[in-house]
Design a protein around this motif. Structure first.
Motif, short mmCIF file in Angstrom:
data_model
loop_
_atom_site.label_atom_id
_atom_site.label_comp_id
_atom_site.label_asym_id
_atom_site.label_seq_id
_atom_site.Cartn_x
_atom_site.Cartn_y
_atom_site.Cartn_z
N ASN A 1 51.30 42.15 47.56
CA ASN A 1 50.19 42.24 48.53
C ASN A 1 48.86 41.91 47.81
OD1 ASN A 1 52.02 43.46 50.47
ND2 ASN A 1 51.81 45.57 49.40
N GLY A 2 48.93 41.13 46.99
CA GLY A 2 47.46 40.52 46.51
C GLY A 2 46.86 41.51 45.26
N GLN A 3 47.47 42.33 45.05
CA GLN A 3 47.01 43.30 43.82
C GLN A 3 46.74 42.64 42.88
OE1 GLN A 3 49.39 46.82 44.80
NE2 GLN A 3 47.80 47.91 44.25
N LEU A 4 45.52 42.79 41.97
CA LEU A 4 45.41 42.08 40.91
C LEU A 4 45.38 43.33 39.63
CD1 LEU A 4 42.78 39.62 41.78
CD2 LEU A 4 45.22 39.00 41.43
N PRO A 5 45.54 43.12 38.34
CA PRO A 5 45.39 43.95 36.98
C PRO A 5 44.07 43.92 36.97
CG PRO A 5 46.40 41.95 36.22
CD PRO A 5 46.32 41.69 37.92
N ASN A 6 43.71 45.09 36.34
CA ASN A 6 42.13 45.34 35.86
C ASN A 6 41.97 44.02 34.81
OD1 ASN A 6 40.01 46.44 33.49
ND2 ASN A 6 40.19 47.87 35.26
N LEU A 7 40.62 43.58 35.02
CA LEU A 7 40.38 42.30 34.49
C LEU A 7 40.34 42.60 32.87
CD1 LEU A 7 39.36 39.35 34.72
CD2 LEU A 7 37.06 40.15 34.88
N ASP A 8 40.17 43.82 32.23
CA ASP A 8 40.15 43.91 30.88
C ASP A 8 41.46 43.61 30.23
OD1 ASP A 8 37.63 44.66 30.37
OD2 ASP A 8 37.98 46.66 30.37
N LEU A 9 42.46 43.70 31.06
CA LEU A 9 43.91 43.26 30.64
C LEU A 9 43.89 41.86 30.26
CD1 LEU A 9 46.56 44.57 29.33
CD2 LEU A 9 47.31 44.35 31.80
N VAL A 10 43.52 41.21 31.14
CA VAL A 10 43.46 39.54 31.19
C VAL A 10 42.60 39.16 30.06
CG1 VAL A 10 43.17 37.40 32.36
CG2 VAL A 10 43.90 39.53 33.60
N ASN A 11 41.39 39.85 29.90
CA ASN A 11 40.40 39.58 28.83
C ASN A 11 40.96 39.64 27.45
OD1 ASN A 11 38.67 38.70 30.59
ND2 ASN A 11 37.65 40.77 30.70
N LEU A 12 41.94 40.87 27.31
CA LEU A 12 42.55 41.25 26.00
C LEU A 12 43.44 40.11 25.81
CD1 LEU A 12 42.88 43.24 23.79
CD2 LEU A 12 44.82 44.42 25.28
N PHE A 13 44.20 39.53 26.74
CA PHE A 13 45.21 38.52 26.30
C PHE A 13 44.51 37.32 25.94
CE2 PHE A 13 46.70 34.68 28.26
CZ PHE A 13 47.92 34.30 27.52
N TYR A 14 43.42 36.85 26.61
CA TYR A 14 42.70 35.61 26.21
C TYR A 14 42.15 35.89 24.66
CZ TYR A 14 39.12 32.08 26.28
OH TYR A 14 38.30 30.84 26.21
N ALA A 15 41.32 36.98 24.59
CA ALA A 15 40.80 37.25 23.16
C ALA A 15 41.75 36.95 22.10
CB ALA A 15 40.24 38.71 23.26
N PHE A 16 42.97 37.59 22.24
CA PHE A 16 44.02 37.58 21.07
C PHE A 16 44.53 36.15 20.98
CE2 PHE A 16 44.32 42.04 20.67
CZ PHE A 16 44.47 42.17 19.38
N CYS A 17 44.52 35.20 22.17
CA CYS A 17 44.88 33.85 22.04
C CYS A 17 43.77 33.03 21.42
CB CYS A 17 45.16 33.17 23.71
SG CYS A 17 46.52 33.89 24.42
#
Length: 611
Positions: A243-259
């Motif tokens: 239904n178009g829900q999105l995870p908290n942006l901090d979780l996406v930022n955490l992935f990008y930071a480790f990449c």
């Protein structure tokens, strides 16, 4: 307030809005579209940042060295999988127990409302296997989850191998403050939904499953792995959920930071980051990425196993390994370091993710568009409906009085307005219920399969709605009235504004797409003038045509154009998948379209053919 309380000033303002109504509506539409397109321009967006203090630093030393063991596990898993013809439950249980985990099995079954021809399944039976690593230094009230799916026809062996290797590595560490769940689910989303419902002790979709034998703490975050190669060139993060829900942006930022720390390439919507934002190709790249996210989010379909976690307020993402033609390759040790580093950071969480954004669009992984930036674009489109409704209200209020010897327009009766509205919504109810209920009868009288019967019945009801007796008001009141269609249009505009506003609050992308297509025609249709042109325009902006054009535009953005025949086939598949998603996972797109948007569109169609 003084402007509205003074009758003279209020009358002057009303006359101004009425006189300039059409130019104001055109201007609002142009401003709304331009505002949205400008969101992809980097200076107009915000730079991503970590809001959660516990996630703020990535200064941890990743020591995962079990890459070869992960490949060994994946080969063993693949061999046992071919041997048993499905998920090797016994081997998984034995392997997880040897790693020191508490291991449990969960069986489930689900009979689909009609066969899913895309995956060739109707009666689904499977088993989920999960192991729990208990936290040695905490009261075990919280947990984090790592999952890998095992489905027919999919090749996710490397993800299962890495999961087992990470379980072996995590078992030797003593710093865990949360339970860690390692889940291997069968039959992709159905298996994941069965596990989540059983874990949270609910049953919302009718899946039959065995009782949960073991539980960990409340799940704080989840990561779903999809790996189909021994080496990868990049990781694509998938965020769109049910239904178009999105995870908290901090979780996406955490992935990008480790990449960034490990030096691994990461993408969003399969597209890499570009730095030439001030050039036309750079802006086009960002706009392309953002539009792909809008189209995926508007479908309401989970784009990965993580999408079902969001319903239970568990922040989750799917990490999809890509092995392309790029020369830089990353082995399982590097991938394991990325996942291990993320879990060590998630282990530091003192509370649920809440400080960052839950409503956003991503033109890139370094920039985001918050709800405060994209909602004005939608508001300008809704303002068009309000302006036209105000104009109609003024026209109905200022109906000129006629002479006594002339026939006076009695105005519309309540029955003459309620009848077409009732018929339109009755058609929507038929569109929602009859395709499933009539599939057996359709297969008996026509040479079609159950899936084809459901899809073609839905299309037949949809098209039949165009031929309904939309002139019932003439039989009820003797003849159609000028005030009648204006009153019906006034109600339809207000109804559409409320519908789109509520939709945008749940799923902005779906609400915005419907607003872009339906609002212009809804604002200007009328029974006089070029009626054929109005009818043709309404057909083009109908929900079915919007879906068809969205499918074609989506493949165009993917740089994989399709023919009209392929687009039609995917259109039929999208209808069946939309109905299945509603019954299997609780997707709201199909009931929203059939019960509300389509009847509202039929009311506008009624206005065009008002006599």
């Amino acid at each position: 307030m003084g402007l509205l309380s003074d009758p003279n000033r209020r009358r002057a303002l009303t006359n101004l809005v009425t006189r300039l109504n059409t130019p104001l509506c055109v201007m609002c539409y142009i401003v709304g579209i331009t505002w949205f397109l400008g969101l992809a321009f980097e200076p107009f967006t915000l730079r991503t940042y970590m809001s959660e203090n516990a996630m703020g630093s990535t200064m941890v030393e990743e020591k995962f060295v079990y890459g070869d063991r992960a490949l060994s596990y994946s080969r063993e898993f693949s061999g046992h999988r071919k041997k048993v013809g499905g998920l090797p439950v016994d081997w998984l249980v034995k392997t997880m127990k040897s790693r020191g985990l508490e291991v449990y099995k969960q069986t489930f079954s689900r009979t689909l409302p009609f066969p899913d021809e895309s995956k060739e399944r109707y009666m689904v039976k499977g088993t989920n296997v999960y192991g729990i690593l208990r936290a040695p230094r905490a009261p075990r009230t919280e947990s984090i989850l790592l999952s890998a799916t095992c489905s027919e026809g999919s090749n996710n062996n490397q993800a299962v191998g890495l999961l087992l290797a990470l379980a072996s590595y995590f078992r030797g560490q003593v710093y865990w403050a949360k339970d860690i769940i390692f889940l291997v689910n069968e039959h992709d989303l159905i298996g994941m939904e069965a596990w989540l419902e059983s874990y949270h002790d609910v049953n919302m979709t009718g899946i039959q499953s065995s009782p949960m034998q073991g539980r960990a703490g409340a799940i704080q975050a989840a990561v779903s792995l999809e790996l189909s190669s021994d080496v990868i060139t990049s990781f694509d993060v998938v965020v769109e959920g049910l239904n178009g829900q999105l995870p908290n942006l901090d979780l996406v930022n955490l992935f990008y930071a480790f990449c960034q720390k490990i030096g691994m390439l990461c993408t969003i919507q399969g597209k890499l980051q570009r730095n030439d934002w001030d050039t036309l190709p750079g802006y086009s790249h960002s706009l392309n990425t953002m539009l792909l996210m809008v189209l995926k989010q508007s479908s309401g379909r989970p784009q990965g196993d993580h999408g079902l976690f969001l319903r239970y307020h568990v922040e989750a993402v799917t990490l999809r390994g890509i092995n392309s033609f790029r020369q830089y390759k990353f082995d399982m040790s590097t991938v394991g370091k990325l996942v291990e580093g993320m879990f060590r950071k998630l282990n530091n969480l003192l509370e649920r993710f809440h400080q960052s954004y839950f409503f956003y669009l991503l033109p890139s992984l370094t920039r985001f568009v918050s709800i405060g930036y994209y909602m004005p674009a939608f508001s300008f489109l809704i303002l068009i409906l309000m302006l036209r409704a105000l104009d109609l209200w003024v026209q109905l209020s200022n109906t000129p009085h006629v002479q006594d010897d002339e026939e006076q327009d009695p105005g519309p009766s309540m029955l003459s307005l309620a009848t077409p509205i009732f018929i339109c919504h009755l058609t929507g109810l038929a569109l929602y219920f009859l395709p499933i209920l009539s599939q057996d009868m359709a297969t008996q009288h026509f040479p079609v399969s159950e899936t084809e019967a459901v899809v073609f019945t839905a299309i037949a009801i949809y098209v039949a709605g165009l031929a309904l007796p939309h002139n019932t008001h003439r039989a009820l009141s003797g003849s159609g009235t000028e005030c009648g269609w204006r009153s019906l249009k006034l109600l339809s505009l207000l109804y559409l504004a409320v519908l789109l506003g509520c939709t945008a609050l749940i799923n902005f992308s779906l609400g915005f797409i419907l607003a872009v297509t339906m609002v212009p025609m809804a604002a200007f249709v009328q029974p006089s003038g070029p009626r054929v042109l109005y009818a043709f325009g309404l057909v083009l902006v109908s929900p079915a045509c919007t879906l068809l054009l969205s499918i074609y535009f989506y493949h165009y953005l993917l740089e994989y154009p399709i023919t009209l025949l392929e687009c039609w086939q995917q259109f039929l598949m999208a209808i069946s998948q939309g109905i299945l998603d509603h019954h299997l996972y609780g997707s709201l797109v199909y009931p929203l379209i059939s019960l509300f948007i389509y009847p509202c569109w039929l009311q506008l169609w009624n206005i065009v053919f008002w006599k």
